[in-house]
Write a protein that holds these residues in place. Structure first.
Motif, PDB file in Angstrom:
ATOM      1  N   LYS A  59       0.830  -1.208   0.000  1.00 58.64           N
ATOM      2  CA  LYS A  59       0.000   0.000   0.000  1.00 58.64           C
ATOM      3  C   LYS A  59       0.865   1.259   0.000  1.00 58.64           C
ATOM      4  CE  LYS A  59      -3.811   2.271   2.431  1.00 58.64           C
ATOM      5  NZ  LYS A  59      -4.785   2.182   3.544  1.00 58.64           N
ATOM      6  N   LYS A  60       1.899   1.275   0.840  1.00 59.86           N
ATOM      7  CA  LYS A  60       2.777   2.445   0.903  1.00 59.86           C
ATOM      8  C   LYS A  60       3.559   2.613  -0.388  1.00 59.86           C
ATOM      9  CE  LYS A  60       3.413   2.654   5.922  1.00 59.86           C
ATOM     10  NZ  LYS A  60       4.383   2.525   7.046  1.00 59.86           N
ATOM     11  N   VAL A  61       4.009   1.497  -0.951  1.00 60.88           N
ATOM     12  CA  VAL A  61       4.756   1.570  -2.221  1.00 60.88           C
ATOM     13  C   VAL A  61       3.891   2.197  -3.308  1.00 60.88           C
ATOM     14  CG1 VAL A  61       5.743   0.194  -4.098  1.00 60.88           C
ATOM     15  CG2 VAL A  61       6.306  -0.359  -1.732  1.00 60.88           C
ATOM     16  N   ILE A  62       2.646   1.752  -3.429  1.00 64.55           N
ATOM     17  CA  ILE A  62       1.753   2.260  -4.466  1.00 64.55           C
ATOM     18  C   ILE A  62       1.432   3.740  -4.244  1.00 64.55           C
ATOM     19  CG2 ILE A  62      -0.608   2.116  -5.382  1.00 64.55           C
ATOM     20  CD1 ILE A  62      -0.396  -0.905  -5.123  1.00 64.55           C
ATOM     21  N   LEU A  63       1.124   4.107  -3.007  1.00 64.63           N
ATOM     22  CA  LEU A  63       0.748   5.496  -2.721  1.00 64.63           C
ATOM     23  C   LEU A  63       1.926   6.449  -2.926  1.00 64.63           C
ATOM     24  CD1 LEU A  63      -1.568   5.178   0.425  1.00 64.63           C
ATOM     25  CD2 LEU A  63      -2.214   5.675  -1.932  1.00 64.63           C
ATOM     26  N   ASN A  84     -11.212  -0.296  -2.192  1.00 62.88           N
ATOM     27  CA  ASN A  84     -11.920   0.988  -2.120  1.00 62.88           C
ATOM     28  C   ASN A  84     -11.093   2.036  -1.392  1.00 62.88           C
ATOM     29  OD1 ASN A  84     -14.149  -0.060  -3.466  1.00 62.88           O
ATOM     30  ND2 ASN A  84     -15.183  -0.681  -1.576  1.00 62.88           N
ATOM     31  N   ASP A  85     -10.444   1.628  -0.289  1.00 65.79           N
ATOM     32  CA  ASP A  85      -9.622   2.557   0.484  1.00 65.79           C
ATOM     33  C   ASP A  85      -8.405   3.014  -0.311  1.00 65.79           C
ATOM     34  OD1 ASP A  85     -11.353   2.360   2.601  1.00 65.79           O
ATOM     35  OD2 ASP A  85     -10.183   0.845   3.675  1.00 65.79           O
ATOM     36  N   ILE A  86      -7.748   2.070  -0.974  1.00 63.93           N
ATOM     37  CA  ILE A  86      -6.535   2.405  -1.724  1.00 63.93           C
ATOM     38  C   ILE A  86      -6.862   3.301  -2.914  1.00 63.93           C
ATOM     39  CG2 ILE A  86      -6.504   0.412  -3.291  1.00 63.93           C
ATOM     40  CD1 ILE A  86      -3.411   1.843  -1.600  1.00 63.93           C
ATOM     41  N   ASN A  87      -8.020   3.082  -3.549  1.00 61.51           N
ATOM     42  CA  ASN A  87      -8.415   3.944  -4.664  1.00 61.51           C
ATOM     43  C   ASN A  87      -8.647   5.380  -4.212  1.00 61.51           C
ATOM     44  OD1 ASN A  87      -8.265   2.533  -7.013  1.00 61.51           O
ATOM     45  ND2 ASN A  87     -10.364   1.819  -7.014  1.00 61.51           N
ATOM     46  N   ALA A  88      -9.292   5.537  -3.069  1.00 65.32           N
ATOM     47  CA  ALA A  88      -9.523   6.875  -2.520  1.00 65.32           C
ATOM     48  C   ALA A  88      -8.193   7.542  -2.174  1.00 65.32           C
ATOM     49  CB  ALA A  88     -10.411   6.781  -1.283  1.00 65.32           C
ATOM     50  N   ALA A  89      -7.276   6.758  -1.605  1.00 65.25           N
ATOM     51  CA  ALA A  89      -5.970   7.302  -1.235  1.00 65.25           C
ATOM     52  C   ALA A  89      -5.160   7.683  -2.471  1.00 65.25           C
ATOM     53  CB  ALA A  89      -5.208   6.280  -0.392  1.00 65.25           C
ATOM     54  N   ILE A  90      -5.236   6.850  -3.530  1.00 64.52           N
ATOM     55  CA  ILE A  90      -4.529   7.152  -4.777  1.00 64.52           C
ATOM     56  C   ILE A  90      -5.051   8.445  -5.387  1.00 64.52           C
ATOM     57  CG2 ILE A  90      -4.285   6.413  -7.190  1.00 64.52           C
ATOM     58  CD1 ILE A  90      -4.017   3.551  -6.188  1.00 64.52           C
ATOM     59  N   SER A  91      -6.370   8.615  -5.386  1.00 63.31           N
ATOM     60  CA  SER A  91      -6.973   9.827  -5.930  1.00 63.31           C
ATOM     61  C   SER A  91      -6.486  11.065  -5.171  1.00 63.31           C
ATOM     62  CB  SER A  91      -8.499   9.726  -5.845  1.00 63.31           C
ATOM     63  OG  SER A  91      -9.105  10.899  -6.336  1.00 63.31           O
ATOM     64  N   THR A  92      -6.416  10.946  -3.846  1.00 59.07           N
ATOM     65  CA  THR A  92      -5.926  12.055  -3.019  1.00 59.07           C
ATOM     66  C   THR A  92      -4.464  12.352  -3.326  1.00 59.07           C
ATOM     67  OG1 THR A  92      -7.453  11.450  -1.242  1.00 59.07           O
ATOM     68  CG2 THR A  92      -5.601  12.869  -0.655  1.00 59.07           C
ATOM     69  N   ALA A  93      -3.654  11.294  -3.466  1.00 62.51           N
ATOM     70  CA  ALA A  93      -2.226  11.465  -3.764  1.00 62.51           C
ATOM     71  C   ALA A  93      -2.031  12.147  -5.114  1.00 62.51           C
ATOM     72  CB  ALA A  93      -1.524  10.111  -3.746  1.00 62.51           C
ATOM     73  N   MET A  94      -2.818  11.735  -6.113  1.00 63.54           N
ATOM     74  CA  MET A  94      -2.702  12.314  -7.451  1.00 63.54           C
ATOM     75  C   MET A  94      -3.086  13.790  -7.439  1.00 63.54           C
ATOM     76  SD  MET A  94      -4.352   9.231  -9.748  1.00 63.54           S
ATOM     77  CE  MET A  94      -4.418  10.247 -11.228  1.00 63.54           C
ATOM     78  N   THR A  95      -4.201  14.106  -6.775  1.00 67.39           N
ATOM     79  CA  THR A  95      -4.668  15.492  -6.721  1.00 67.39           C
ATOM     80  C   THR A  95      -3.658  16.376  -6.012  1.00 67.39           C
ATOM     81  OG1 THR A  95      -6.962  14.722  -6.673  1.00 67.39           O
ATOM     82  CG2 THR A  95      -6.546  16.998  -5.989  1.00 67.39           C
ATOM     83  N   GLY A  96      -3.151  15.887  -4.873  1.00 70.38           N
ATOM     84  CA  GLY A  96      -2.166  16.658  -4.118  1.00 70.38           C
ATOM     85  C   GLY A  96      -0.890  16.880  -4.912  1.00 70.38           C
ATOM     86  N   ALA A  97      -0.417  15.829  -5.593  1.00 69.43           N
ATOM     87  CA  ALA A  97       0.812  15.940  -6.381  1.00 69.43           C
ATOM     88  C   ALA A  97       0.649  16.927  -7.529  1.00 69.43           C
ATOM     89  CB  ALA A  97       1.197  14.562  -6.925  1.00 69.43           C
ATOM     90  N   ASN A  98      -0.482  16.866  -8.237  1.00 75.69           N
ATOM     91  CA  ASN A  98      -0.722  17.782  -9.360  1.00 75.69           C
ATOM     92  C   ASN A  98      -0.814  19.230  -8.882  1.00 75.69           C
ATOM     93  OD1 ASN A  98      -0.783  15.742 -11.298  1.00 75.69           O
ATOM     94  ND2 ASN A  98      -2.961  15.373 -11.025  1.00 75.69           N
ATOM     95  N   LEU A  99      -1.448  19.431  -7.735  1.00 74.10           N
ATOM     96  CA  LEU A  99      -1.599  20.784  -7.185  1.00 74.10           C
ATOM     97  C   LEU A  99      -0.244  21.358  -6.794  1.00 74.10           C
ATOM     98  CD1 LEU A  99      -3.338  23.121  -6.076  1.00 74.10           C
ATOM     99  CD2 LEU A  99      -3.528  21.840  -3.936  1.00 74.10           C
TER     100      LEU A  99
END
Length: 234
Positions: free
Chosen positions: A4-8, A131-146
């Motif tokens: 999970k940490k590796v992916i995020l 479901n949890d990892i998908n939500a976390a990935i979406s947050t990581a992507m949004t934060g990184a792009n911002l």
């Protein structure tokens, strides 16, 4: 490090570094070539390969038995493509053809990342974790792009453009190291994956053709979407 940490972390680093290159490439094209038409041509040639090759690439990813190896390979190839852009900018080789070529290669190869990550998350996590990892990935992507957009805007005022590409290059090296730590159980090879990789790649077109023949109502929507994106790109 857990899967999970590796992916995020790798997803955050991937989007963060890619954000640098996406913005820096537009700045580079406008700075080097001055004429706005170059931005339109550049955007067009990035868009069209994605439209034409999205289906076979998706089919190729589905047919690939070793997703981890594919993910590491495409991350490494993305780093090589970015390195090509670094060399162009460092030595000030103002070739529009070479710049677009490396940008297309980079765009296509890096485009493997998210679909493969999605397939891997389905493979290694159960439904609740997925479901949890998908939500976390979406947050990581949004934060990184911002954050990448804000930081690039700040750095571009006093750094040479090639430093921004070097940062993206280094980010792919970090991603490759992270992905090596993924622990994935191998998938048993099936008749579908026994076909050559190139044949699997081409079969994607056949899948789309069969789908459109079966669901003809989708054809106008599909064609409209293709035309809209081609016209929109410039």
């Amino acid at each position: 490090m857990s899967n999970k940490k590796v992916i995020l972390v790798s997803q955050f680093v991937n989007n963060f570094g890619s954000g640098f290159s996406r913005i820096a490439l537009i700045i580079l094209v406008t700075t080097w070539f001055k004429n706005p038409i170059y931005v339109g041509v550049y955007s067009f040639f990035l868009f069209v390969p994605n439209i034409l090759l999205a289906t076979p690439i998706g089919y190729f990813i589905d047919s690939c038995r070793n997703q981890k190896k594919l993910l590491i390979s495409t991350s490494f190839l993305s780093a090589i493509a970015v390195l090509g852009i670094v060399l162009l900018t460092y030595f000030k080789v103002k070739s529009f053809f070479l710049l677009v070529f490396f940008a297309i290669v980079y765009n296509l190869v890096s485009g493997f990342y998210m679909p493969v990550v999605t397939k891997i998350t389905v493979q290694i996590f159960d439904r609740n974790e997925y479901n949890d990892i998908n939500a976390a990935i979406s947050t990581a992507m949004t934060g990184a792009n911002l954050f990448s957009g804000i930081i690039v805007t700040f750095f571009i005022s006093f750094l040479f453009t090639y430093f921004l590409f070097i940062f993206d290059f280094m980010s792919y090296l970090v991603i490759t190291i992270l992905l090596i730590q993924l622990r994935i159980k191998p998938i048993a090879e099936t008749a579908k994956t026994e076909k050559g990789n190139f044949l699997s790649f081409l079969n994607g077109f056949e899948v789309v053709r069969e789908f459109l023949n079966t669901y003809k109502v989708v054809v106008p929507v599909f064609l409209a979407a293709v035309l809209f994106n081609i016209i929109l790109a410039p």
